[in-house]
Design an enzyme around this catalytic site. Structure first.
Site, short mmCIF file in Angstrom:
data_model
loop_
_atom_site.label_atom_id
_atom_site.label_comp_id
_atom_site.label_asym_id
_atom_site.label_seq_id
_atom_site.Cartn_x
_atom_site.Cartn_y
_atom_site.Cartn_z
N HIS A 146 50.77 -3.06 -49.90
CA HIS A 146 51.00 -3.87 -51.10
C HIS A 146 51.56 -5.24 -50.76
CE1 HIS A 146 55.44 -3.24 -51.63
NE2 HIS A 146 55.22 -2.05 -51.10
N ASP B 162 59.30 -4.83 -46.77
CA ASP B 162 58.62 -3.85 -47.64
C ASP B 162 57.76 -4.66 -48.61
OD1 ASP B 162 57.84 -2.06 -49.60
OD2 ASP B 162 59.87 -1.57 -50.26
N GLU C 210 52.74 -2.87 -56.78
CA GLU C 210 53.18 -1.56 -56.31
C GLU C 210 54.60 -1.29 -56.77
OE1 GLU C 210 54.89 1.44 -53.40
OE2 GLU C 210 55.62 -0.52 -53.96
N GLU C 211 55.44 -2.31 -56.68
CA GLU C 211 56.87 -2.13 -56.96
C GLU C 211 57.14 -1.87 -58.44
OE1 GLU C 211 58.89 -1.61 -54.73
OE2 GLU C 211 58.37 -2.71 -52.92
N ASP D 121 53.07 1.45 -45.56
CA ASP D 121 54.18 0.85 -46.30
C ASP D 121 55.39 0.81 -45.38
OD1 ASP D 121 55.78 -0.12 -48.40
OD2 ASP D 121 54.76 1.15 -49.86
N HIS E 208 64.73 -3.51 -50.17
CA HIS E 208 64.99 -4.01 -51.52
C HIS E 208 66.30 -4.81 -51.60
CE1 HIS E 208 62.00 -1.37 -53.96
NE2 HIS E 208 61.53 -1.65 -52.76
#
Lengths: 331, 355
Positions: free
Chosen positions: B73, B177, B206-207, B229, B320
């Protein structure tokens, strides 16, 4: 019927690892189906009958998978930490036994609970398979296990692990065996990965592209001491689903099921289930949408290692399903 | 266990560009452009679908070729400006899984021109001990750009302002990520295994719920899928010296192969093939701990009549947040394992037992 349920419930096949139950069911239905195939998600699909002028393409779904556990860490002393597959009720785990699909058995132990005001968390539990250390432990991260609990015949009632939804599978197997004549092309689909999100039913419905979808699954009851109110009782007949946590059954399907049950003098109950849902939800929203409903077999202690059903309910569910398939469907 | 080979200067530069780019969910254009810059000399065509997924197909040679989708992604977690309060002060919403405790005092960049700013925090001099124990709610946080930024409007994206750095054998940056996964797929496009048909999906959103991968898988309709990923490594020692049994995966121990997460089970045949390949090729690997979370495989595997899928992730600490940390060796071993596994996919893989 009881022996059929015994065989199906004593097979170990948690979600994603339905190999054993698929081959068991395949062996049972092979002589009765017109065609059998397995799709990319591992669904077992048995086709029976031809679609005549007055017939429809009907998908029946009962899920083969059961809830289980998956090893997430083997510690230095050989104890196995785990995560749940599907809706695991932690209270039912303590002291129970499990069997990994490689045959290794173990028991579920827990760290001492020092503060009883805190609810149990899965991190406090572990599986002991009698290993001394990490190296000797016959289990590796990602291996799956299911409850180890034999089938017991209580007479009018029976109990076992994985009654959810092997009893639905039993009803479908039995209906296929008793199949006489039908105007419909019927797909008996034994689905995978229901307990983790109706995953197999969605993909098999896409592949089959049915005109009618019916799931066969268990539902809760409101008949145990201080149970949450629910108008479903063990022994009062199959429950025709009207609504659950994920689906409003197509009202035309509900009415058709009730008409057929009344005509054939099959006892039935009307089911509203708060929370929980079945494969019918995934079928209903597949492609451009499919009229869908569900015949539920009332079951006590759902998602515990000892789920209980009434054998008359199982028989009447089979009769209802067979009757539904006999005649043209007018919605 | 770490192998001694290292990334080329060029590879590091690509990862640096990818990490420094801004692409919050729904606005992935910057990353898409970098991928196209890098891959267009190696491909004959590409497609950008209606949601913004970048789709690239590379046909193999020979007969009975398996169609394999590879997904990574492009989007990252971040922020979106919601209200201009004047004097360069902006309210914002979060996009994707953001831990509010991470935000006060962080440098950010805002909008297409990457205007630098900061998520303000009251200094320690002016806070009480009680205040310092509490998480500041989103409604009390602001992005401060200073006055004069007239071109910033509600709806503009923002993300952490961290600049990528190589630190010895590690990479530190924001959005690893899944820019590491994007980097792996770029490397693969430059040297594709010839035995299979490859369908690359650089996915969007995706998130915010695996949205792009869903439609990409529908249109590709592959036989099977590999999702690359980055998964969190929570592998630091515990404060009380107890054994850490919730590490998810560990830095430096190789690609993290999934058997199950909250959104999918990896197909057992693909798990077996990947593990056997790793053992045969002596590539370090680990199983990511099963549990929650999800990757694009969650939406790919249930498309159409079902698409057997597997997730393989590069371990990354501090996902994140403003700065993640990953090992170069893990990146290289993931690339190596993916290449070797794809090369060894038998034409009859889907006829094998799935146990």
């Amino acid at each position: 019927m009881k022996e059929l349920i015994r065989t199906l419930t004593e097979t170990f096949s948690p979600s994603g690892y339905e190999h054993a139950i698929r081959s068991t069911i395949r062996g049972m239905i092979e002589p009765f189906a017109d065609e059998i195939k397995e799709d990319a998600m591992g669904n077992l699909i048995a086709r029976k009958g031809e679609r005549t002028k007055n017939g429809k393409r009907v998908m029946l779904a009962g899920h083969m998978d059961e809830i289980g556990l998956m090893a997430s860490h083997i510690d230095e002393k050989g104890f196995i930490r785990f995560t749940g597959i599907g809706g695991i009720n932690l209270q039912t785990l303590f002291g129970g036994r499990v069997k990994f699909i490689n045959g290794v058995q173990g028991m579920i132990g827990g760290e001492p609970i020092t503060d009883i005001s805190h609810s149990l968390v899965i991190n406090q539990l572990f599986i002991d398979v009698g290993a001394d250390n990490e190296k000797d432990c016959p289990i590796k991260v990602g291996d799956v296990a299911a409850f180890e609990r034999p089938f017991v015949d209580l007479g009018k009632r029976v109990m076992a692990k994985a009654m959810d939804d092997r009893v639905g599978c039993a009803v479908m197997v039995e209906a296929l065996k008793r199949f006489k004549k039908s105007p419909h092309e019927i797909f008996f689909v034994f689905t995978t990965q229901e307990e983790v999100g109706l995953r197999g039913a969605g993909t098999s419905a896409f592949g089959i592209d049915p005109e009618i979808g019916i799931s066969l699954d268990v539902t809760r009851t409101g008949d145990t001491p201080k149970a949450k109110k629910m108008a479903v009782t063990l022994g009062d007949g199959p429950a025709i689903k009207i609504k659950d946590g994920g689906m409003l059954a197509d009202i035309r399907i509900v009415n058709w099921m009730i008409r057929v049950a009344e005509k054939n003098k099959i006892p039935f109950q009307r089911e509203i289930l708060e929370g929980g849902t079945t494969d019918a939800k995934a079928i209903q929203v597949s492609r451009s949408g499919v009229p869908a409903g569900c015949i539920s077999i009332p079951c006590r202690y759902v998602h515990s290692p000892s789920e209980m059903v009434d054998i008359d309910d199982v028989e009447n569910s089979t009769r209802l399903l067979s009757s539904l398939m006999e005649d043209p469907i007018e919605l | 266990m770490a192998q001694t080979t290292s990334l080329s200067k060029k590879q590091i530069q690509i990862i640096e560009r990818l990490s420094n780019a801004m692409a919050i969910s729904g606005d992935e254009g910057e990353v898409r452009k970098i991928i196209l810059d890098e891959t267009s000399p190696y491909t004959s065509s590409h497609k950008i679908d209606s949601l913004g997924n970048l789709l690239i197909e590379i046909k193999g040679k020979g007969r009975n070729r398996v169609k394999v989708m590879l997904a990574a992604h492009m989007d990252e977690v971040g922020f979106m400006i919601s209200t201009d309060e004047g004097d360069g002060i902006y309210r914002f919403e979060t996009s994707g899984g953001i831990d509010l405790r991470q935000l006060p005092g962080k440098a950010v960049m805002v909008g297409k021109d990457h205007f630098p700013g900061v998520i303000g925090a009251r200094p320690i001099h002016l806070t009480s001990a009680k205040e310092r124990k509490e998480t500041i709610p989103l409604s009390s946080l602001r992005i401060d750009l200073g006055p004069g930024m007239k071109s910033i409007k509600p709806g503009d994206g923002a993300t952490f302002g961290t600049r990528f750095q190589q630190i010895g054998q590690s990479m530190m940056g924001k959005a690893l990520d899944d820019r590491l996964g994007v980097g792996i797929l770029i490397d693969l496009i430059k040297d594709p295994p010839p035995n299979i048909d490859l369908q690359f999906a650089f996915t969007v959103q995706e998130e915010t719920g695996l949205r792009g991968a869903r439609v990409a898988a529908f249109s590709f309709d592959p036989d099977l899928a590999f999702v690359i990923d980055s998964t969190p490594a929570n592998d630091l020692p515990t404060w009380d010296g107890e054994e850490n049994h919730n590490y998810n995966c560990r830095l430096g121990e190789g690609p993290a192969i999934y058997r199950a997460d909250g959104a999918s089970f990896s197909d057992p045949r693909l798990v077996r093939l990947t593990e056997e390949t790793a053992i045969k090729e002596k590539i370090p690997y680990q199983f990511r701990q099963p549990g929650g979370g999800g990757t694009d495989a969650g939406s790919i595997h249930t498309q159409r009549s079902g698409i057997p899928s597997i997730s393989i992730s590069i371990p990354g600490r501090y996902a994140h947040t403003a700065a993640g940390l990953a090992r170069i060796s893990d990146y290289l071993n993931t690339l190596k394992l993916l290449k070797a596994t794809l090369k060894s996919i038998p034409a009859n893989i889907l006829e094998q037992e799935r146990k």
